[in-house]
Design a protein around this motif. Structure first.
Motif, PDB file in Angstrom:
ATOM      1  N   UNK A  25     101.386  98.581  14.617  1.00 39.39           N
ATOM      2  CA  UNK A  25     100.783  97.537  15.449  1.00 39.39           C
ATOM      3  C   UNK A  25     101.843  96.538  15.941  1.00 39.39           C
ATOM      4  N   UNK A  26     102.771  96.193  15.066  1.00 34.94           N
ATOM      5  CA  UNK A  26     103.821  95.242  15.447  1.00 34.94           C
ATOM      6  C   UNK A  26     104.763  95.860  16.480  1.00 34.94           C
ATOM      7  N   UNK A  27     105.044  97.149  16.314  1.00 34.39           N
ATOM      8  CA  UNK A  27     105.897  97.845  17.297  1.00 34.39           C
ATOM      9  C   UNK A  27     105.199  97.865  18.653  1.00 34.39           C
ATOM     10  N   UNK A  28     103.906  98.150  18.626  1.00 36.25           N
ATOM     11  CA  UNK A  28     103.143  98.198  19.881  1.00 36.25           C
ATOM     12  C   UNK A  28     103.176  96.826  20.565  1.00 36.25           C
ATOM     13  N   UNK A  29     103.089  95.763  19.763  1.00 30.90           N
ATOM     14  CA  UNK A  29     103.126  94.410  20.338  1.00 30.90           C
ATOM     15  C   UNK A  29     104.499  94.119  20.949  1.00 30.90           C
ATOM     16  N   UNK A  31     106.539  96.315  22.153  1.00 30.95           N
ATOM     17  CA  UNK A  31     106.647  97.107  23.395  1.00 30.95           C
ATOM     18  C   UNK A  31     105.895  96.419  24.526  1.00 30.95           C
ATOM     19  N   UNK A  32     104.764  95.833  24.169  1.00 31.58           N
ATOM     20  CA  UNK A  32     103.985  95.098  25.174  1.00 31.58           C
ATOM     21  C   UNK A  32     104.793  93.880  25.671  1.00 31.58           C
ATOM     22  N   UNK A  33     105.437  93.213  24.733  1.00 27.59           N
ATOM     23  CA  UNK A  33     106.204  92.014  25.093  1.00 27.59           C
ATOM     24  C   UNK A  33     107.350  92.314  26.056  1.00 27.59           C
ATOM     25  N   UNK A  34     107.937  93.497  25.934  1.00 32.65           N
ATOM     26  CA  UNK A  34     109.103  93.788  26.792  1.00 32.65           C
ATOM     27  C   UNK A  34     108.707  94.508  28.079  1.00 32.65           C
ATOM     28  N   UNK A  35     107.417  94.747  28.256  1.00 29.24           N
ATOM     29  CA  UNK A  35     106.972  95.547  29.400  1.00 29.24           C
ATOM     30  C   UNK A  35     107.431  94.960  30.747  1.00 29.24           C
ATOM     31  N   UNK A  36     107.207  93.664  30.949  1.00 31.79           N
ATOM     32  CA  UNK A  36     107.557  93.093  32.258  1.00 31.79           C
ATOM     33  C   UNK A  36     109.078  93.054  32.437  1.00 31.79           C
ATOM     34  N   UNK A  37     109.807  92.930  31.326  1.00 34.87           N
ATOM     35  CA  UNK A  37     111.270  92.978  31.430  1.00 34.87           C
ATOM     36  C   UNK A  37     111.723  94.375  31.886  1.00 34.87           C
ATOM     37  N   UNK A  87     113.133 101.510  23.256  1.00 34.81           N
ATOM     38  CA  UNK A  87     112.857 102.537  24.275  1.00 34.81           C
ATOM     39  C   UNK A  87     113.674 103.821  24.064  1.00 34.81           C
ATOM     40  N   UNK A  88     114.533 103.835  23.058  1.00 34.10           N
ATOM     41  CA  UNK A  88     115.393 105.007  22.851  1.00 34.10           C
ATOM     42  C   UNK A  88     114.914 105.825  21.668  1.00 34.10           C
ATOM     43  N   UNK A  89     115.141 107.104  21.743  1.00 39.26           N
ATOM     44  CA  UNK A  89     114.839 107.971  20.609  1.00 39.26           C
ATOM     45  C   UNK A  89     115.934 107.863  19.558  1.00 39.26           C
TER      46      UNK A  89
END
Ligand code: SF4
Length: 204
Positions: A25-29, A31-37, A87-89
């Motif tokens: 859940x924290x990772x998903x948050x 990822x959401x936070x960096x979306x607009x960046x 965003x990287x594997x």
């Protein structure tokens, strides 16, 4: 390992370790936070491809004149490391780690590989670097590109420049609150950045 590589290495290893321990859940948050960046970074890439890729390829790479990507020539922000890790594997991050560990020196940036930069989302300083010669040439033949570039510079500040609440500051604070500290946390370490934040708090 020299100091520059060590700081990068330690930040990368620590960010990966902390991310691996976070709940989904924290990772998903995050990822959401960096979306607009990430959307902003895509716009930068589209812009550079449209206006600068030919000029840079002709002037620098083919003529071997490039001053870009020189050794220890860039500041990497802690948030750059976090965004790239999100965003990287694993394979790609492991490659970065090994690159820092096995670096043998030379005139070019430690991250520059045979196929270009090894980061998936390059540090912001690299992404927004345009030398004066390239700017003059492109802006002379495409005047509209100058305004578009200023617009992108303005958007960049909205993520990185702490005269207001910005993503790069939030990402540092998120990891600081979890016990991770790094010299790459410039928005919490640099006197200039701290002064900007102080001014903003006093006069929001
Ligand atoms: S773009 Fe990549 S290789 Fe070039 S200076 Fe930045 S990190 Fe280094």
């Amino acid at each position: 390992m020299n100091r520059y590589n060590r700081e990068q290495f330690e930040a990368l290893v620590a960010v990966r370790r902390h991310l691996a321990a976070l709940p989904e859940k924290a990772i998903a948050q995050l990822r959401k936070d960096i979306h607009s960046y990430l959307e902003f970074r895509e716009d930068v890439d589209v812009y550079l491809k449209k206006y600068f890729s030919l000029v840079c390829a002709r002037q620098c790479y083919r003529n071997a004149r490039s001053a870009c990507c020189s050794r220890e020539g860039i500041i990497t922000f802690f948030a750059d490391v976090v965004v790239n890790a999100l965003v990287s594997g694993d394979t790609r991050l492991e490659e970065l780690r090994k690159t820092l560990q096995e670096d043998r020196g030379g005139p070019k940036c430690v991250y520059l590989g045979p196929e270009g930069c090894r980061w998936r989302v390059r540090p912001i300083v690299c992404a927004m670097f345009l030398c004066d010669a390239a700017q003059e040439q492109v802006f002379a033949s495409h005047p509209e590109a100058a305004g578009a570039w200023r617009e992108l510079e303005g958007r960049r500040k909205g993520f990185t420049w702490p005269d207001r609440p910005v993503l790069f500051d939030r990402l540092e604070a998120f990891f600081l609150a979890r016990g991770l500290s790094s010299p790459l946390m410039y928005l919490h370490n640099s006197p200039g950045m701290l002064m900007l934040k102080r001014k903003w708090r006093e006069h929001p």
